[in-house]
Design an enzyme around this catalytic site. Structure first.
Site, PDB file in Angstrom:
ATOM      1  N   GLU A 181      -8.670   0.673  -3.000  1.00  0.00           N
ATOM      2  CA  GLU A 181      -9.515   0.703  -1.800  1.00  0.00           C
ATOM      3  C   GLU A 181     -10.450   1.893  -1.939  1.00  0.00           C
ATOM      4  O   GLU A 181     -10.017   3.009  -2.247  1.00  0.00           O
ATOM      5  CB  GLU A 181      -8.655   0.860  -0.547  1.00  0.00           C
ATOM      6  CG  GLU A 181      -7.835  -0.371  -0.238  1.00  0.00           C
ATOM      7  CD  GLU A 181      -6.972  -0.170   0.981  1.00  0.00           C
ATOM      8  OE1 GLU A 181      -6.992   0.913   1.585  1.00  0.00           O
ATOM      9  OE2 GLU A 181      -6.251  -1.106   1.312  1.00  0.00           O
ATOM     10  N   HIS A 236      -5.569   3.706  -1.641  1.00  0.00           N
ATOM     11  CA  HIS A 236      -6.887   4.099  -1.133  1.00  0.00           C
ATOM     12  C   HIS A 236      -7.169   5.530  -1.577  1.00  0.00           C
ATOM     13  O   HIS A 236      -6.505   6.466  -1.123  1.00  0.00           O
ATOM     14  CB  HIS A 236      -6.848   3.998   0.403  1.00  0.00           C
ATOM     15  CG  HIS A 236      -8.169   4.260   1.069  1.00  0.00           C
ATOM     16  ND1 HIS A 236      -8.349   4.112   2.427  1.00  0.00           N
ATOM     17  CD2 HIS A 236      -9.377   4.648   0.581  1.00  0.00           C
ATOM     18  CE1 HIS A 236      -9.597   4.406   2.739  1.00  0.00           C
ATOM     19  NE2 HIS A 236     -10.240   4.747   1.635  1.00  0.00           N
ATOM     20  N   THR A 264      -8.275   3.592   8.561  1.00  0.00           N
ATOM     21  CA  THR A 264      -9.542   2.849   8.507  1.00  0.00           C
ATOM     22  C   THR A 264      -9.752   2.103   9.825  1.00  0.00           C
ATOM     23  O   THR A 264      -9.124   1.085  10.083  1.00  0.00           O
ATOM     24  CB  THR A 264      -9.524   1.863   7.319  1.00  0.00           C
ATOM     25  OG1 THR A 264      -9.076   2.566   6.172  1.00  0.00           O
ATOM     26  CG2 THR A 264     -10.898   1.295   7.063  1.00  0.00           C
ATOM     27  N   ARG A 296      -6.790  12.932   1.024  1.00  0.00           N
ATOM     28  CA  ARG A 296      -5.699  13.351   1.915  1.00  0.00           C
ATOM     29  C   ARG A 296      -4.340  12.791   1.488  1.00  0.00           C
ATOM     30  O   ARG A 296      -3.325  13.333   1.837  1.00  0.00           O
ATOM     31  CB  ARG A 296      -5.995  12.976   3.365  1.00  0.00           C
ATOM     32  CG  ARG A 296      -5.991  11.498   3.612  1.00  0.00           C
ATOM     33  CD  ARG A 296      -6.192  11.189   5.068  1.00  0.00           C
ATOM     34  NE  ARG A 296      -7.560  11.454   5.495  1.00  0.00           N
ATOM     35  CZ  ARG A 296      -8.109  10.916   6.575  1.00  0.00           C
ATOM     36  NH1 ARG A 296      -7.389  10.128   7.346  1.00  0.00           N
ATOM     37  NH2 ARG A 296      -9.352  11.169   6.905  1.00  0.00           N
ATOM     38  N   HIS A 297      -4.331  11.677   0.755  1.00  0.00           N
ATOM     39  CA  HIS A 297      -3.036  11.177   0.257  1.00  0.00           C
ATOM     40  C   HIS A 297      -3.111  10.894  -1.251  1.00  0.00           C
ATOM     41  O   HIS A 297      -2.679  11.720  -2.043  1.00  0.00           O
ATOM     42  CB  HIS A 297      -2.474  10.014   1.089  1.00  0.00           C
ATOM     43  CG  HIS A 297      -3.466   9.007   1.619  1.00  0.00           C
ATOM     44  ND1 HIS A 297      -4.311   8.316   0.811  1.00  0.00           N
ATOM     45  CD2 HIS A 297      -3.713   8.583   2.884  1.00  0.00           C
ATOM     46  CE1 HIS A 297      -5.032   7.495   1.554  1.00  0.00           C
ATOM     47  NE2 HIS A 297      -4.712   7.646   2.811  1.00  0.00           N
ATOM     48  N   HIS A 327      -3.710  -4.495   7.846  1.00  0.00           N
ATOM     49  CA  HIS A 327      -3.810  -3.329   8.728  1.00  0.00           C
ATOM     50  C   HIS A 327      -2.900  -3.492   9.943  1.00  0.00           C
ATOM     51  O   HIS A 327      -3.071  -4.419  10.733  1.00  0.00           O
ATOM     52  CB  HIS A 327      -5.235  -3.050   9.228  1.00  0.00           C
ATOM     53  CG  HIS A 327      -5.372  -1.623   9.697  1.00  0.00           C
ATOM     54  ND1 HIS A 327      -5.777  -0.601   8.862  1.00  0.00           N
ATOM     55  CD2 HIS A 327      -5.093  -1.043  10.878  1.00  0.00           C
ATOM     56  CE1 HIS A 327      -5.771   0.531   9.527  1.00  0.00           C
ATOM     57  NE2 HIS A 327      -5.348   0.294  10.746  1.00  0.00           N
ATOM     58  N   GLY A 328      -1.962  -2.586  10.052  1.00  0.00           N
ATOM     59  CA  GLY A 328      -1.077  -2.550  11.213  1.00  0.00           C
ATOM     60  C   GLY A 328      -0.029  -3.654  11.249  1.00  0.00           C
ATOM     61  O   GLY A 328       0.563  -3.902  12.302  1.00  0.00           O
ATOM     62  N   HIS A 356       1.018   6.244   1.857  1.00  0.00           N
ATOM     63  CA  HIS A 356       1.751   7.204   2.686  1.00  0.00           C
ATOM     64  C   HIS A 356       2.965   7.813   2.001  1.00  0.00           C
ATOM     65  O   HIS A 356       3.545   8.767   2.516  1.00  0.00           O
ATOM     66  CB  HIS A 356       2.043   6.598   4.051  1.00  0.00           C
ATOM     67  CG  HIS A 356       0.749   6.325   4.768  1.00  0.00           C
ATOM     68  ND1 HIS A 356      -0.185   7.319   4.975  1.00  0.00           N
ATOM     69  CD2 HIS A 356       0.201   5.179   5.228  1.00  0.00           C
ATOM     70  CE1 HIS A 356      -1.245   6.783   5.568  1.00  0.00           C
ATOM     71  NE2 HIS A 356      -1.044   5.503   5.726  1.00  0.00           N
ATOM     72  N   GLU A 363     -11.315  -9.211   2.983  1.00  0.00           N
ATOM     73  CA  GLU A 363     -10.028  -8.890   3.621  1.00  0.00           C
ATOM     74  C   GLU A 363     -10.306  -8.708   5.104  1.00  0.00           C
ATOM     75  O   GLU A 363     -11.143  -7.886   5.498  1.00  0.00           O
ATOM     76  CB  GLU A 363      -9.422  -7.622   3.011  1.00  0.00           C
ATOM     77  CG  GLU A 363      -8.096  -7.274   3.702  1.00  0.00           C
ATOM     78  CD  GLU A 363      -7.262  -6.218   2.980  1.00  0.00           C
ATOM     79  OE1 GLU A 363      -7.365  -6.108   1.740  1.00  0.00           O
ATOM     80  OE2 GLU A 363      -6.510  -5.511   3.671  1.00  0.00           O
ATOM     81  N   ARG A 386      -9.208   8.306  -0.951  1.00  0.00           N
ATOM     82  CA  ARG A 386     -10.165   8.740   0.075  1.00  0.00           C
ATOM     83  C   ARG A 386     -11.024   9.886  -0.438  1.00  0.00           C
ATOM     84  O   ARG A 386     -10.599  10.678  -1.273  1.00  0.00           O
ATOM     85  CB  ARG A 386      -9.410   9.198   1.327  1.00  0.00           C
ATOM     86  CG  ARG A 386      -8.991   8.047   2.218  1.00  0.00           C
ATOM     87  CD  ARG A 386      -8.435   8.575   3.525  1.00  0.00           C
ATOM     88  NE  ARG A 386      -8.346   7.529   4.505  1.00  0.00           N
ATOM     89  CZ  ARG A 386      -9.269   7.270   5.431  1.00  0.00           C
ATOM     90  NH1 ARG A 386     -10.353   8.016   5.529  1.00  0.00           N
ATOM     91  NH2 ARG A 386      -9.127   6.280   6.271  1.00  0.00           N
ATOM     92  N   ASN A 442       0.856  -1.190   0.000  1.00  0.00           N
ATOM     93  CA  ASN A 442       0.000   0.000   0.000  1.00  0.00           C
ATOM     94  C   ASN A 442       0.898   1.249   0.000  1.00  0.00           C
ATOM     95  O   ASN A 442       1.711   1.432   0.911  1.00  0.00           O
ATOM     96  CB  ASN A 442      -0.883  -0.048   1.259  1.00  0.00           C
ATOM     97  CG  ASN A 442      -1.850   1.115   1.319  1.00  0.00           C
ATOM     98  OD1 ASN A 442      -1.464   2.247   1.055  1.00  0.00           O
ATOM     99  ND2 ASN A 442      -3.084   0.862   1.689  1.00  0.00           N
TER     100      ASN A 442
END
Ligand code: PXP
Length: 251
Positions: A73, A46, A104, A52-53, A193-194, A13, A154, A48, A10
């Site tokens: 996403e 993603h 998320t 924002r990114h 995630h994470g 960022h 997912e 959004r 992903n």
């Protein structure tokens, strides 16, 4: 032996850092190219609602310039559906989206929101886009995904990644049970995630998972040792955990 586990990188960022300056550097498409060379199996981005990114232009460039499968996403909104239909990514992962959240938080309520989601799952599927629903590892959500006709789920690994030392095994067990249930229902099962070097191995060892999507940790780690090395190390941890788990099952 269980099938190999794909790694979706992903790149959101990279765009977060670019947008902090409002200039073109660092370019998420360059990161996607590097990810491909480092052994990623897919690129996840993603788009959004608040941009924002990742931007609309990033999605256009990823679609045109990157050969790896793109996993878009997206929230279940009319605007995002139109964008997905325009670019026809390999996959679309429907995620819940709240404007004020940092990331998320929690999975999609596929059970409670089935009436709203049905049109999105149907329309994306009819366009040849592989639909995935980002859900918490709960049977009720998997059953809802199956009823909706989504081919992929997912599992949100946030509760596992954020768990205190005393509870992570309980969270891992929830993921394991959900992945087995999903596969038994005929759903392809992914997770994300994470995830980080420290917590990826037990998840990668779950034999029913086919793909992990990892972003924040890899991009953060790239600051210290480079993206190529971060992806290669993650890949190798995943492959090692997978091979060990497969070996201990057949022993
Ligand atoms: N999978 C999904 C559906 C996501 O929305 C995200 C980003 O929140 C990820 C995976 C990757 O999470 P992370 O950036 O924490 O690795």
């Amino acid at each position: 032996m269980s099938e190999t586990l794909r790694l979706g990188v992903n790149i959101d960022h990279v765009a977060t850092i670019r947008n902090a300056r409002g200039i073109a550097h660092p370019d998420p498409i360059r990161a996607a190219r590097m990810a491909a060379e480092a052994g990623a199996d897919g690129i996840t981005a993603h788009l959004r609602e608040d941009r924002r990114h990742i931007s609309d232009q990033d999605i256009e460039r990823l679609s045109e310039q990157i050969d790896l499968p793109l996993n878009l996403e997206m929230a279940a909104t009319q605007e995002m559906l139109a964008i997905a239909l325009r670019h026809r990514p390999h996959a679309a992962c429907i995620v819940p989206e709240k404007r004020r959240e940092i990331t998320t938080e929690g999975g999609l309520d596929a059970h409670g929101g089935a009436n709203h989601l049905r049109r999105y799952v149907d329309t994306l599927g009819q366009a040849g886009i592989r639909v995935s629903l980002f859900v918490d590892p709960e049977p009720i959500q998997l059953e809802a995904a199956l009823r909706l006709g989504a081919p992929v789920v997912e599992l949100h690994t946030g509760c596992y990644a954020d768990a205190e030392p005393g509870t992570w095994k309980v969270e891992l067990e929830r993921l394991r049970a959900a992945a087995a249930l999903a596969e038994g229902m005929g759903l392809e099962c992914h997770a994300g995630h994470g995830l980080s070097y420290d917590n990826v191995s037990p998840v990668a060892a779950i034999p029913n998972l086919r793909e992990l999507n990892i972003g924040h940790f890899l991009i953060g780690e790239a600051i210290f040792g480079g993206l190529d090395s971060a992806i290669k190390r993650m890949r190798s941890l995943m492959d090692k955990a997978r091979a060990e788990a497969s070996g201990s099952r057949s022993a």
